[in-house]
Design an enzyme around this catalytic site. Structure first.
Site, short mmCIF file in Angstrom:
data_model
loop_
_atom_site.label_atom_id
_atom_site.label_comp_id
_atom_site.label_asym_id
_atom_site.label_seq_id
_atom_site.Cartn_x
_atom_site.Cartn_y
_atom_site.Cartn_z
CG HIS A 174 1.83 -8.92 0.82
ND1 HIS A 174 0.44 -9.01 0.85
CD2 HIS A 174 2.10 -7.65 0.40
CE1 HIS A 174 -0.08 -7.84 0.47
NE2 HIS A 174 0.91 -7.01 0.19
CG HIS A 177 -3.05 -5.72 -0.72
ND1 HIS A 177 -2.29 -5.08 0.24
CD2 HIS A 177 -4.27 -5.93 -0.14
CE1 HIS A 177 -3.02 -4.91 1.35
NE2 HIS A 177 -4.22 -5.43 1.13
CE1 TYR A 179 2.03 -5.68 -5.55
CE2 TYR A 179 1.17 -5.81 -3.31
CZ TYR A 179 1.63 -5.06 -4.38
OH TYR A 179 1.68 -3.69 -4.30
#
Length: 353
Positions: A174, A177, A179
């Site tokens: 990931h 977004h 992060y």
């Protein structure tokens, strides 16, 4: 002609269709261990016919969590909890991937029912770490030291080993977004002056190094996926752009990444006027055409014919569905019927079809 129910092969993993359950945090774990809610949430979408089930973002360490209720995969109890779910998903004929993640400067937040405000130290919180001390919403992280950066890379590698033990078919990193990995490659947050900041090459360094660590840890036959925020949706000169993403994805492909899912944003509010069906599809298509590699697409995809057209038009290779899967766990079964395909229904339910 390819269509929504054509198989998709990535290295030695073959998906029975082009429908994936998008990672969606459930904020329902205890000590990072997935439980009954996660079994039902993920398992029901496998029963519902999705070809790929992706976990919610799953922390690589306690400090990587956004809230105390996130799932993790840094210890044996968590591995055992995931293995039980993975085994059930496999029994439904679906493949399963874990989305490995570090919240970075967004870490130490309260439960969403309490507004996701920063969690104070006296309530069990911790000091979030990011690329820089740049505030993110109400969070005020500290900049990571070089030693802490090395520890994060090691934690991603160990989490990948744990994912293999749990039986996952693939790993998604990931890097979107807002992060940690996104906090490094976006100039909106990264204000470092060392080898991890400044130039494009320096800002992408951590993501590329994590990709290399994980790729060298997992078997050659296991595909590696990455979710990117392909744009920051910001007009600031330091913002990440699609042109940056096109350069980055060429590097990620050369580093052994097999599919990019193109999302967007994470630091600023997206203009509501642009949020409409397929609004992020052009990002995925541009990456697909530029890097000549498989891509997943997200963003208000809710209809079988809409999803099928994306595949038939070669605009993306995988349809990653979030909110529509929350509304309808059986989206894939219903889509098959609507498109004139034979639905893949468990034998226990075939009397209804």
């Amino acid at each position: 002609m390819k269509h929504l129910f054509s198989p998709l092969r990535l290295r030695d993993m073959t998906l029975k269709n082009r429908i994936a359950l998008s990672p969606m945090q459930q904020y329902s774990a205890v000590d990072g261990i997935p439980g009954q809610w996660h079994l039902v949430h993920l398992g029901s979408r496998a029963v519902g016919g999705a070809g790929l089930i992706l976990t919610e973002c799953t922390a690589i360490s306690p400090e990587a969590m956004c809230t105390l209720y996130d799932t993790g995969i840094w210890n044996e109890a968590q591995v055992a909890g995931w293995k039980f779910i993975v085994d059930f998903v496999h029994q439904q004929g679906a493949k399963m991937g874990v989305q490995l993640w570090h919240a970075g400067g967004k870490a130490s937040s309260k439960h969403p029912n309490e507004g996701m405000k920063p969690l104070p130290l006296e309530e069990g919180g911790w000091i979030p770490k990011s690329s820089s001390a740049t505030p993110i919403n109400a969070h005020h992280p500290q900049a990571m030291t070089l030693q802490e950066i090395q520890e994060v890379k090691n934690q991603f590698a160990q989490a990948a080993k744990n994912a293999i033990k749990a039986g996952f078919d693939t790993i998604e990193l990931h890097a979107a977004h807002g992060y940690l990995l996104h906090q490094f490659y976006s100039g909106l947050i990264n204000k470092r002056t060392d080898e991890y900041g400044g130039s494009f090459e320096n800002r992408i360094r951590l993501l590329v190094e994590v990709v290399n660590e994980v790729r060298n840890t997992i078997p050659d036959e296991m595909p590696l996926l990455v979710r990117l925020s392909a744009v920051d949706y910001s007009n600031e000169p330091e913002a990440w752009t699609l042109a940056d993403s096109l350069k980055l994805t060429e590097i990620l492909k050369d580093s052994g990444v097999d599919l990019i899912t193109a999302s967007g944003g994470g630091f600023v509010q997206v203009d509501p006027s642009i949020v409409k069906p397929n609004y992020q599809l052009p990002l995925a298509t541009a990456i697909r055409e530029s890097a000549n590699m498989p891509v997943g697409t997200v963003g208000m995809i809710t209809d079988a014919h809409q999803a099928n057209a994306i595949i038939e038009n070669s605009e993306a290779d995988l349809i990653v569905i979030a909110r529509e899967h929350l509304r309808n766990p059986y989206f894939a079964v219903d889509a098959a019927i609507e498109l004139g395909q034979t639905p893949d229904v468990p034998w226990q339910y075939k009397r209804a079809y």
